[in-house]
Every structure is written in structure tokens, then in C-alpha cells.
Scaffold this motif. Structure first.
Motif, PDB file in Angstrom:
ATOM      1  N   LYS A   1       1.219  -1.948  -0.068  1.00 34.80           N
ATOM      2  CA  LYS A   1       0.434   0.361  -0.143  1.00 34.80           C
ATOM      3  C   LYS A   1       0.749   1.171   0.219  1.00 34.80           C
ATOM      4  N   LEU A   2       1.802   1.180  -1.093  1.00 34.97           N
ATOM      5  CA  LEU A   2       2.659   2.299  -1.102  1.00 34.97           C
ATOM      6  C   LEU A   2       2.584   2.968  -2.461  1.00 34.97           C
ATOM      7  N   ARG A   3       2.821   4.169  -2.510  1.00 32.16           N
ATOM      8  CA  ARG A   3       3.407   4.980  -3.446  1.00 32.16           C
ATOM      9  C   ARG A   3       4.123   6.057  -3.888  1.00 32.16           C
ATOM     10  N   PHE A   4       4.451   6.070  -5.268  1.00 39.87           N
ATOM     11  CA  PHE A   4       5.554   6.712  -5.351  1.00 39.87           C
ATOM     12  C   PHE A   4       5.868   7.730  -6.500  1.00 39.87           C
ATOM     13  N   PHE A   5       6.170   8.944  -6.064  1.00 44.92           N
ATOM     14  CA  PHE A   5       5.960   9.883  -7.915  1.00 44.92           C
ATOM     15  C   PHE A   5       7.488  10.502  -7.483  1.00 44.92           C
ATOM     16  N   LEU A   6       7.787  10.626  -8.673  1.00 42.23           N
ATOM     17  CA  LEU A   6       8.742  11.748  -8.969  1.00 42.23           C
ATOM     18  C   LEU A   6       8.496  13.310  -9.166  1.00 42.23           C
ATOM     19  N   ALA A   7       9.812  13.917  -8.589  1.00 42.70           N
ATOM     20  CA  ALA A   7       9.201  15.375  -9.018  1.00 42.70           C
ATOM     21  C   ALA A   7      10.559  15.955  -9.202  1.00 42.70           C
ATOM     22  N   LYS A   8      10.021  16.974  -9.630  1.00 43.34           N
ATOM     23  CA  LYS A   8      11.903  18.645  -9.686  1.00 43.34           C
ATOM     24  C   LYS A   8      11.763  18.608  -7.677  1.00 43.34           C
ATOM     25  N   GLY A   9      13.275  18.313  -7.648  1.00 41.94           N
ATOM     26  CA  GLY A   9      13.689  18.070  -6.380  1.00 41.94           C
ATOM     27  C   GLY A   9      12.439  19.728  -5.323  1.00 41.94           C
ATOM     28  N   PRO A  10      13.367  20.701  -5.690  1.00 39.54           N
ATOM     29  CA  PRO A  10      12.349  22.239  -4.611  1.00 39.54           C
ATOM     30  C   PRO A  10      10.999  21.676  -4.821  1.00 39.54           C
ATOM     31  N   ASP A  11      10.160  21.029  -5.741  1.00 35.21           N
ATOM     32  CA  ASP A  11       8.684  21.192  -5.298  1.00 35.21           C
ATOM     33  C   ASP A  11       8.575  19.380  -4.421  1.00 35.21           C
ATOM     34  N   VAL A  12       9.343  18.130  -3.819  1.00 34.37           N
ATOM     35  CA  VAL A  12       9.161  17.632  -3.336  1.00 34.37           C
ATOM     36  C   VAL A  12       8.319  18.287  -1.500  1.00 34.37           C
ATOM     37  N   PRO A  13       8.750  19.223  -1.125  1.00 35.67           N
ATOM     38  CA  PRO A  13       8.723  19.849   0.177  1.00 35.67           C
ATOM     39  C   PRO A  13       7.176  20.848   0.384  1.00 35.67           C
ATOM     40  N   THR A  14       6.918  21.385  -1.260  1.00 37.02           N
ATOM     41  CA  THR A  14       5.627  21.714  -1.628  1.00 37.02           C
ATOM     42  C   THR A  14       4.936  20.364  -1.681  1.00 37.02           C
ATOM     43  N   TYR A  15       4.615  19.181  -2.626  1.00 39.37           N
ATOM     44  CA  TYR A  15       3.749  18.504  -1.699  1.00 39.37           C
ATOM     45  C   TYR A  15       3.630  17.582  -0.516  1.00 39.37           C
ATOM     46  N   VAL A  16       4.717  18.217   0.573  1.00 41.06           N
ATOM     47  CA  VAL A  16       4.915  17.956   1.204  1.00 41.06           C
ATOM     48  C   VAL A  16       4.111  18.076   2.108  1.00 41.06           C
ATOM     49  N   GLU A  17       4.736  19.261   1.911  1.00 38.48           N
ATOM     50  CA  GLU A  17       3.888  20.297   3.580  1.00 38.48           C
ATOM     51  C   GLU A  17       2.270  20.496   2.992  1.00 38.48           C
ATOM     52  N   TYR A  18       1.233  19.997   1.565  1.00 34.59           N
ATOM     53  CA  TYR A  18       0.166  20.101   1.465  1.00 34.59           C
ATOM     54  C   TYR A  18      -0.284  19.012   1.778  1.00 34.59           C
ATOM     55  N   GLY A  19       0.625  17.551   1.639  1.00 34.81           N
ATOM     56  CA  GLY A  19      -0.198  16.256   1.692  1.00 34.81           C
ATOM     57  C   GLY A  19      -0.490  16.123   0.579  1.00 34.81           C
ATOM     58  N   ALA A  20      -0.160  16.064  -0.041  1.00 28.16           N
ATOM     59  CA  ALA A  20       0.050  15.499  -1.413  1.00 28.16           C
ATOM     60  C   ALA A  20       0.619  14.319  -1.551  1.00 28.16           C
ATOM     61  N   ALA A  21       1.790  14.224  -1.067  1.00 33.08           N
ATOM     62  CA  ALA A  21       2.867  13.338  -0.103  1.00 33.08           C
ATOM     63  C   ALA A  21       3.013  13.569   1.410  1.00 33.08           C
ATOM     64  N   ASP A  22       3.208  11.816   1.845  1.00 31.35           N
ATOM     65  CA  ASP A  22       3.254  11.859   3.137  1.00 31.35           C
ATOM     66  C   ASP A  22       4.602  12.201   3.707  1.00 31.35           C
ATOM     67  N   ILE A  23       5.466  11.409   2.046  1.00 27.93           N
ATOM     68  CA  ILE A  23       6.820  11.843   2.909  1.00 27.93           C
ATOM     69  C   ILE A  23       8.109  12.076   2.059  1.00 27.93           C
ATOM     70  N   GLY A  24       8.549  12.569   2.275  1.00 31.01           N
ATOM     71  CA  GLY A  24      10.064  13.020   0.789  1.00 31.01           C
ATOM     72  C   GLY A  24      10.911  12.933   1.042  1.00 31.01           C
ATOM     73  N   VAL A  25      11.474  12.990  -0.192  1.00 27.20           N
ATOM     74  CA  VAL A  25      13.085  12.320  -0.165  1.00 27.20           C
ATOM     75  C   VAL A  25      13.867  13.675  -0.982  1.00 27.20           C
ATOM     76  N   VAL A  26      14.816  14.557  -0.442  1.00 23.29           N
ATOM     77  CA  VAL A  26      15.054  15.591  -1.261  1.00 23.29           C
ATOM     78  C   VAL A  26      16.388  15.961  -0.524  1.00 23.29           C
ATOM     79  N   GLY A  27      17.444  16.813  -1.098  1.00 19.42           N
ATOM     80  CA  GLY A  27      18.617  17.397  -0.530  1.00 19.42           C
ATOM     81  C   GLY A  27      18.129  18.443   0.271  1.00 19.42           C
ATOM     82  N   GLU A  28      18.914  18.402   1.511  1.00 19.84           N
ATOM     83  CA  GLU A  28      18.720  19.325   2.783  1.00 19.84           C
ATOM     84  C   GLU A  28      19.119  20.969   1.911  1.00 19.84           C
ATOM     85  N   ASP A  29      19.735  21.449   0.724  1.00 25.38           N
ATOM     86  CA  ASP A  29      20.023  22.489  -0.060  1.00 25.38           C
ATOM     87  C   ASP A  29      18.859  22.561   0.120  1.00 25.38           C
TER      88      ASP A  29
END
Ligand code: PRP
Length: 225
Positions: A53-81
Motif C-alpha cells: 500500500k505504497l505509492r511513489f512519484f518523482l518530482a523536481k527537487g524544489p517541488d518535493v517539500p511543497t507536495y509534502v507540506e500540502y499532504g499530496a505526499a506523506d513522505i519526501g526525499v530531497v537534499g537538505e539544500d
């Protein structure tokens, strides 16, 4: 095997490119796989592991925190920068230990004096927020920050700015262009981030994921070949 009939999907947003590949390798070590994602030819945007029961999608790095903040993704992996630059309301839960590099102030050797004397200089960067924090808050130095979108090393070479704030990994881009590290801003690596509501609602699953990952990361760190 756990009964997942009533579980909702946990959704992961992965920063496109090398980080995503390394993340999938790490996940495989804790039994999380997504075969669909390995197909290099596919144009699909979202990949599902029905069993877990997992879903994955790829996004541009700077968009990952946006997806996560809004809950469109539960979890994100991205650079600390990217996390520092985006400044989103998300939980940073784990240093994944790969994608290691440094955020630095760089320029020609001659710019050292300008930095030392707190001259009003121009600073080019893809990371204006990080640059501003470094110069204004940490150093109390007034500078003019110029936002660029790539090939930042060009800026001091063509006279757009005196220095840059940029990522240094091997240092070869700097060396080949007659530039050097003048100040270190912070170390960087890939991080796992979590949506604040998901952390509460899916606490058990997410906590288990973090614990499992920590074990693998710790093992890799202490493994001497
Ligand atoms: C990054 C960074 C540096 C380079 C550093 O650029 O902005 O230019 O890598 O790596 P090095 O120390 O190993 O030479 P990237 O390749 O992401 O492209 P960009 O210039 O478009 O940001």
C-alpha cells in the motif's frame, strides 16, 4: 504478513535523478520495492506497490517539500539544500547519509579580502534564502543577492558578482574555473521529510519506516571492508 486491506496508501515524493535511485536502493534493503519504477522507458508519473500500500512519484527537487507540506505526499526525499531554501512547514526526520556535499561561498582568491572587510558585494546563487541567512543573519554583512538558475560558477567569471553561494561536491567545477571555496555555509545530504498531519495519523507506519531505515544506515556506516 500484515493485513493491509483497510490501510490507506502512503505516498512518497522523490527528488528526480540520482537521489531517487539511491533512495530506491536503500528502500530495497528494508523490503520496500517498486519494480515499476525501474523501467527507464516508462512515461508514467506514479508507481504503486499494491502489496505494501505504497505509492511513489518523482518530482523536481524544489517541488518535493511543497507536495509534502500540502499532504499530496506523506513522505519526501530531497537534499537538505532544497529543504533550507524552500522553508516549508514539514518535519525533517532522517539523514539518509548519501548525496553528501557542502554549501559554500566560492569565488576567486581575490574575493577573500572583500569578504574579510565586509564589503558590499554581489552574491549570485540558486539559493537566495540560504545566501541571505548566511550573510545577513550569521555574518551580519549587507550584500546584494542575485538569483540565478544554474551554472552559478559563471557569475564571478563574467563579472556578474564577486562571489557565489553554491553546492560543492568534488570541487572540480570550481578548480576548472579558477575559483575556490572561501567560506563554508553548511554540510548537506539527502533527507527524509514528513507531512505534519501524516506523522500523527500514520505514526505507526512512518515510525517503523524510520526505525528500519536507521538500522540499515547505521549498519552501512559501521561496516568496515
Ligand atoms: C552542481 C553545483 C555545482 C556542481 C558542483 O551543479 O551547482 O555547479 O554541481 O559539483 P562538483 O563540486 O563535483 O564540481 P549541477 O550539476 O547540479 O548543475 P547547475 O549548475 O545547473 O546547478
Amino acid at each position: 504478513m500484515a493485513d493491509r486491506t483497510n490501510e490507506r496508501y502512503l505516498t512518497f515524493a522523490l527528488g528526480k535523478g540520482r537521489l531517487a535511485n539511491q533512495t530506491l536502493k536503500l528502500f530495497e534493503q528494508i523490503g520496500i520495492t517498486c519494480e515499476e519504477m525501474k523501467d527507464k522507458e516508462t512515461r508514467r508519473l506514479i508507481f504503486v506497490n499494491e502489496e505494501l500500500k505504497l505509492r511513489f512519484f518523482l518530482a523536481k527537487g524544489p517541488d518535493v517539500p511543497t507536495y509534502v507540506e500540502y499532504g499530496a505526499a506523506d513522505i519526501g526525499v530531497v537534499g537538505e539544500d532544497t529543504i533550507l531554501e524552500e522553508g516549508r512547514n514539514i518535519y525533517e526526520v532522517l539523514d539518509l547519509g548519501f548525496g553528501k556535499c557542502r554549501m559554500c561561498v566560492c569565488g576567486p582568491e581575490s574575493a577573500k579580502e572583500l569578504l574579510r572587510h565586509h564589503e558590499q558585494i554581489r552574491v549570485a546563487s540558486k539559493y537566495p534564502r540560504i545566501a541571505k541567512h548566511h550573510f545577513y543573519d550569521k555574518k551580519q554583512q549587507t550584500v546584494e543577492i542575485i538569483k540565478l538558475n544554474g551554472s552559478i560558477e559563471l557569475a564571478p567569471i563574467v563579472g556578474l558578482s564577486e562571489v557565489i553561494v553554491d553546492i560543492v561536491e568534488t570541487g572540480s567545477t570550481l578548480r576548472e574555473n579558477g575559483l575556490e571555496v572561501l567560506e563554508e555555509v553548511c554540510p548537506l545530504s539527502a533527507r527524509m521529510v514528513v507531512n505534519q498531519v501524516s506523522m500523527k495519523m500514520e505514526n505507526e507506519r512512518i515510525t517503523k519506516l524510520i526505525t528500519d531505515l536507521k538500522q540499515v544506515i547505521h549498519k552501512e556506516k559501521t561496516c568496515v571492508y
